[in-house]
Write a protein that holds these residues in place. Structure first.
Motif, PDB file in Angstrom:
ATOM      1  N   SER A   1      12.770  17.705  20.796  1.00 59.21           N
ATOM      2  CA  SER A   1      13.644  16.988  20.071  1.00 59.21           C
ATOM      3  C   SER A   1      13.016  15.379  19.777  1.00 59.21           C
ATOM      4  O   SER A   1      13.720  14.766  19.313  1.00 59.21           O
ATOM      5  CB  SER A   1      15.117  17.200  20.774  1.00 59.21           C
ATOM      6  N   MET A   2      11.947  15.415  20.542  1.00 62.15           N
ATOM      7  CA  MET A   2      11.493  13.959  20.615  1.00 62.15           C
ATOM      8  C   MET A   2      10.641  13.661  19.108  1.00 62.15           C
ATOM      9  O   MET A   2       9.616  14.311  19.070  1.00 62.15           O
ATOM     10  CB  MET A   2      10.642  13.411  21.790  1.00 62.15           C
TER      11      MET A   2
ATOM     12  N   VAL B   1       7.391  19.640  11.017  1.00 65.21           N
ATOM     13  CA  VAL B   1       8.592  19.658  11.481  1.00 65.21           C
ATOM     14  C   VAL B   1       9.330  18.155  11.430  1.00 65.21           C
ATOM     15  O   VAL B   1      10.338  17.777  10.910  1.00 65.21           O
ATOM     16  CB  VAL B   1       8.873  20.226  12.833  1.00 65.21           C
ATOM     17  N   TYR B   2       8.437  17.234  11.866  1.00 59.11           N
ATOM     18  CA  TYR B   2       8.774  15.927  11.903  1.00 59.11           C
ATOM     19  C   TYR B   2       8.955  15.368  10.573  1.00 59.11           C
ATOM     20  O   TYR B   2      10.095  14.444  10.229  1.00 59.11           O
ATOM     21  CB  TYR B   2       7.399  15.027  12.536  1.00 59.11           C
ATOM     22  N   LYS B   3       8.323  15.816   9.453  1.00 57.13           N
ATOM     23  CA  LYS B   3       8.497  15.153   8.167  1.00 57.13           C
ATOM     24  C   LYS B   3       9.901  15.870   7.518  1.00 57.13           C
ATOM     25  O   LYS B   3      10.573  15.148   6.937  1.00 57.13           O
ATOM     26  CB  LYS B   3       7.377  15.898   7.357  1.00 57.13           C
ATOM     27  N   LYS B   4      10.109  16.966   7.948  1.00 59.24           N
ATOM     28  CA  LYS B   4      11.507  17.779   7.617  1.00 59.24           C
ATOM     29  C   LYS B   4      12.726  16.719   7.972  1.00 59.24           C
ATOM     30  O   LYS B   4      13.787  16.730   7.349  1.00 59.24           O
ATOM     31  CB  LYS B   4      11.577  19.070   7.883  1.00 59.24           C
TER      32      LYS B   4
ATOM     33  N   TYR C   1      19.284  23.335  11.400  1.00 59.66           N
ATOM     34  CA  TYR C   1      18.699  24.690  11.774  1.00 59.66           C
ATOM     35  C   TYR C   1      17.507  25.122  10.782  1.00 59.66           C
ATOM     36  O   TYR C   1      16.378  25.550  11.507  1.00 59.66           O
ATOM     37  CB  TYR C   1      19.664  25.649  11.443  1.00 59.66           C
ATOM     38  N   CYS C   2      17.439  24.588   9.669  1.00 59.59           N
ATOM     39  CA  CYS C   2      16.096  24.992   8.796  1.00 59.59           C
ATOM     40  C   CYS C   2      14.982  24.036   9.279  1.00 59.59           C
ATOM     41  O   CYS C   2      13.851  24.582   9.188  1.00 59.59           O
ATOM     42  CB  CYS C   2      16.673  24.743   7.598  1.00 59.59           C
TER      43      CYS C   2
ATOM     44  N   ASN D   1       9.839  26.713  12.616  1.00 57.52           N
ATOM     45  CA  ASN D   1       8.600  26.672  12.347  1.00 57.52           C
ATOM     46  C   ASN D   1       7.824  27.562  13.462  1.00 57.52           C
ATOM     47  O   ASN D   1       8.168  27.393  14.285  1.00 57.52           O
ATOM     48  CB  ASN D   1       8.170  25.124  12.695  1.00 57.52           C
ATOM     49  N   LYS D   2       6.714  28.410  12.883  1.00 58.19           N
ATOM     50  CA  LYS D   2       6.192  29.108  13.689  1.00 58.19           C
ATOM     51  C   LYS D   2       5.394  28.692  14.860  1.00 58.19           C
ATOM     52  O   LYS D   2       5.191  29.151  15.867  1.00 58.19           O
ATOM     53  CB  LYS D   2       5.435  30.099  12.932  1.00 58.19           C
TER      54      LYS D   2
END
Length: 326
Positions: free
Chosen positions: A21-22, A33-36, A47-48, A52-53
């Motif tokens: 979560s950091m 994930v960071y970009k999203k 949630y979406c 990420n796999k």
């Protein structure tokens, strides 16, 4: 000292949910994930965004390695002793920790997690056996729970092992020494841990039990005999249902869960700390009550409490997911 084998297991559970979560961690190892999460204008729910796999592989690799390592740890615990098996777990933990700390890419991170998982597999196999065999009967159940207590402490804290612990010599259990025909050493250790010289009755029982165990040529085949099936099924299903409750997933992803429910970054971590603290305190209560009330009463009470808690969590998360249409 032996029970601290649970610290790293708990640490691995607690630390992963926090780092995922950091922003700095995600930016380095999971930029997608960071970009999203941080790109303005994206309407996706949390949630979406965490779907990420690579992130899933990072979290699950430890448990996959632990599952595999446990198969080998069973033989190790029996053949070379509980103490050596715990030392092997320690080596895996050290190497895995160093590799994760020095990781510069996802591959190094995954390999480090796999090594930590091997440490978990070996520790979870040897430590509970060590504690149950070395403990006096009157407080055996409480000492067995010390492993779980250390797991919960590990979830709450990321502890650094003190230098002076290297000066403490951990002996193997009398049972293990006798199994490997080290009778004199086994008697010596038994005298030391019981604090008395007259240990002949217990020592003779251990020797007799060891001799009887050696006469069993096919232990796994005997385990499947009809008379042993009820106990075997109960033991397996207890562990299966404990995992199927999903409690580990909640502890593992606690900061992410709180984040998805609307808590700000620091607040989500703070809420996870509170959850971990309750976990530790509950385990301490169990230690104080288990030898008085018995394992069965605590198991039934915990089952009811878990059912109610999980229903509440399912409703809250279900409403949140439906609202986000993810």
């Amino acid at each position: 000292m032996a029970a601290t084998g649970g610290l790293m297991f708990g640490y691995d559970i607690g630390i992963s949910g926090g780092v995922t979560s950091m922003p700095s961690f995600l930016k380095e190892f999971f930029p997608t994930v960071y970009k999203k999460i941080h790109e303005p204008g994206l309407a996706e729910s949390n949630y979406c965004k965490y779907d990420n796999k690579g992130l899933q592989l990072f979290t699950s690799s430890l448990y996959l390695a632990a599952l595999t390592a446990t198969m080998f740890a069973s033989t190790s615990t029996r053949k070379i002793g509980r103490r050596i098996t715990m030392l092997i777990a320690g080596i895996f933990f050290i190497v895995g920790t160093v590799l994760n700390a020095a990781a510069t890419n996802l591959a190094m991170l995954i390999v480090g997690r796999l090594l930590l998982g091997c440490g978990v597999g070996f520790a979870n196999q040897a430590v509970p056996v060590f504690l149950s065999e070395i403990a006096p009967t009157r407080i055996r159940a409480a000492l067995d729970i010390l492993f779980q207590l250390n797991v919960t402490i590990g979830i709450l804290f990321a502890n650094i092992i003190n230098y002076f612990t290297a000066q403490i010599k951990v002996v193997d259990t009398p049972n293990s020494l006798i199994e490997r025909s080290h009778l004199d050493e086994g008697k010596k250790v038994l005298k030391k841990i019981r604090g008395i010289d007259n240990v002949e009755p217990e020592f003779n029982e251990l020797v007799e039990a060891s001799e009887m165990a050696k006469e069993v040529k096919h232990p796994f085949r005997n385990l499947l005999m009809r008379k042993n099936r009820p106990s075997l099924v109960i033991a397996i299903l207890l562990q299966v249902f404990q995992q199927l409750t999903g409690s580990n997933a909640i502890m593992f992803y606690a900061p992410v869960f709180f984040n998805t429910l609307g808590f700000a970054g620091d607040t989500s971590l703070y809420s996870a700390v509170i959850t971990g603290a309750v976990n530790v305190l509950s385990t301490i209560v169990s230690i104080s009550l288990v030898d008085k009330l018995g394992r069965r009463i605590l198991l039934l009470e915990a089952g009811v409490q878990m059912l109610i808690s999980q229903l509440v969590i399912a409703v809250v998360l279900g409403l949140e997911a439906s609202r986000n249409n993810c």
